[in-house]
Design an enzyme around this catalytic site. Sequence first.
Site, PDB file in Angstrom:
ATOM      1  N   SER A 194       0.855  -1.190   0.000  1.00 13.03           N
ATOM      2  CA  SER A 194       0.000   0.000   0.000  1.00 13.03           C
ATOM      3  C   SER A 194       0.890   1.239   0.000  1.00 13.03           C
ATOM      4  O   SER A 194       1.642   1.440  -0.945  1.00 13.03           O
ATOM      5  CB  SER A 194      -0.946  -0.034   1.211  1.00 13.03           C
ATOM      6  N   THR A 195       0.855   2.038   1.064  1.00 15.06           N
ATOM      7  CA  THR A 195       1.631   3.274   1.123  1.00 15.06           C
ATOM      8  C   THR A 195       3.125   2.994   0.935  1.00 15.06           C
ATOM      9  O   THR A 195       3.701   2.184   1.656  1.00 15.06           O
ATOM     10  CB  THR A 195       1.428   3.970   2.484  1.00 15.06           C
ATOM     11  N   HIS A 221      -2.640  -1.046  -3.280  1.00 17.54           N
ATOM     12  CA  HIS A 221      -3.790  -0.183  -3.026  1.00 17.54           C
ATOM     13  C   HIS A 221      -3.640   1.083  -3.862  1.00 17.54           C
ATOM     14  O   HIS A 221      -2.721   1.878  -3.628  1.00 17.54           O
ATOM     15  CB  HIS A 221      -3.878   0.192  -1.545  1.00 17.54           C
ATOM     16  N   MET A 314      -0.059   0.960   5.196  1.00 19.79           N
ATOM     17  CA  MET A 314      -0.861   1.160   6.404  1.00 19.79           C
ATOM     18  C   MET A 314      -1.815  -0.001   6.600  1.00 19.79           C
ATOM     19  O   MET A 314      -2.215  -0.666   5.656  1.00 19.79           O
ATOM     20  CB  MET A 314      -1.670   2.459   6.298  1.00 19.79           C
ATOM     21  N   ASP A 317      -4.011  -5.225   5.864  1.00 25.04           N
ATOM     22  CA  ASP A 317      -4.428  -6.017   4.708  1.00 25.04           C
ATOM     23  C   ASP A 317      -3.304  -6.977   4.321  1.00 25.04           C
ATOM     24  O   ASP A 317      -2.147  -6.574   4.222  1.00 25.04           O
ATOM     25  CB  ASP A 317      -4.770  -5.089   3.536  1.00 25.04           C
TER      26      ASP A 317
END
Length: 375
Positions: A194-195, A221, A314, A317
């Site tokens: 993600s991030t 993401h 973050m 997941d």
Amino acid sequence: MAIKVLVVDDSSFFRRRVSEIVNQDPELEVIATASNGAEAVKMAAELNPQVITMDIEMPVMDGITAVREIMAKCPTPILMFSSLTHDGAKATLDALDAGALDFLPKRFEDIATNKDDAILLLQQRVKALGRRRMFRPIARPVVTSTPSLRQTSSVLGTTSIASHTPATAPVRTSTAASIRASGKQYKLLLIGTSTGGPVALQKILTQFPANYPHPILLIQHMPAAFTPAFASRLNGLCKIEVKEAANGDLLKPGCAYLAPGGMQMMVERTGGSGRLKVIAGSADMNYKPCVDITFASASKAFSGDVLAVVLTGMGADGREGARMLKAVGATIWAQDEASCVVYGMPQAVASAGIATQSIALDNMAECILKESVRV
């Protein structure tokens, strides 16, 4: 002490709106605003903010140029605001290449369907970056906690407020030299992130040879407007083929399939190979695409013949999908804390005792190749 934030945008309305939202959180404080990139570069050097929010299109100096100058002179975590268009996606990826760490849509209705969720997500992203110490190594203690998450739904993912519970097992921090190939035969490589993921994926995949022997599934993401541009960029930079996944794609070695934004990507077994199923998925899913969903489908389709890697991001997941993979004999690795932009997703699998290795981003490609390519 509150995290110091510099807000940069040529729109006085947007500067004021972002400042109001940031200042609503007692852990954050806007210390100044700038109306163009040149002012941002000057203020970053003079005021030493801990986070900068940055627009892309501005007069005098654009946001991408400003990011490059700031990262060269006084490296600072930067959150970009972008439009959800093809051009906006390309510009945002350019900004991430220049050194920005994260991005959000500029229109608040594109951040989340609920206004309060959008505000909370923006605050959480700023705080996550504010805790990131640029280019200063973070100590690597034995992991002692796993996030327990209260989540709010958004089109980009979830906002997480973590409380901590004891870890079930420590995880080794490994170097490329310390990794010894297990000799296991793999049929699929999975990477979820993600991030900070776009830069991490680029760093890893550009080191893979064109004849990499397994298909690769990438779950990042990212909004739907961004994934085509990101897949195209990776394809142009990598020796392997990279494409945005499509429903019905047959998996082939040396090809990476990027899950489309706003969709869910699953893999099914067909004979000796695999086929992708790309669907809209449930409307109440927090993440689209969701790492857990892809990992879970791989556990059923490929059982233990999988190497799964959880990178910076973050939230948590990937933890439950990784748990399912490990239960059928798959190998699970996590990125180490020091090299993560946000140590959330990797911490979740490491703290739960699911990951067997914790590896720095600089070493990840070499370790994957050593483990998954038989010589």
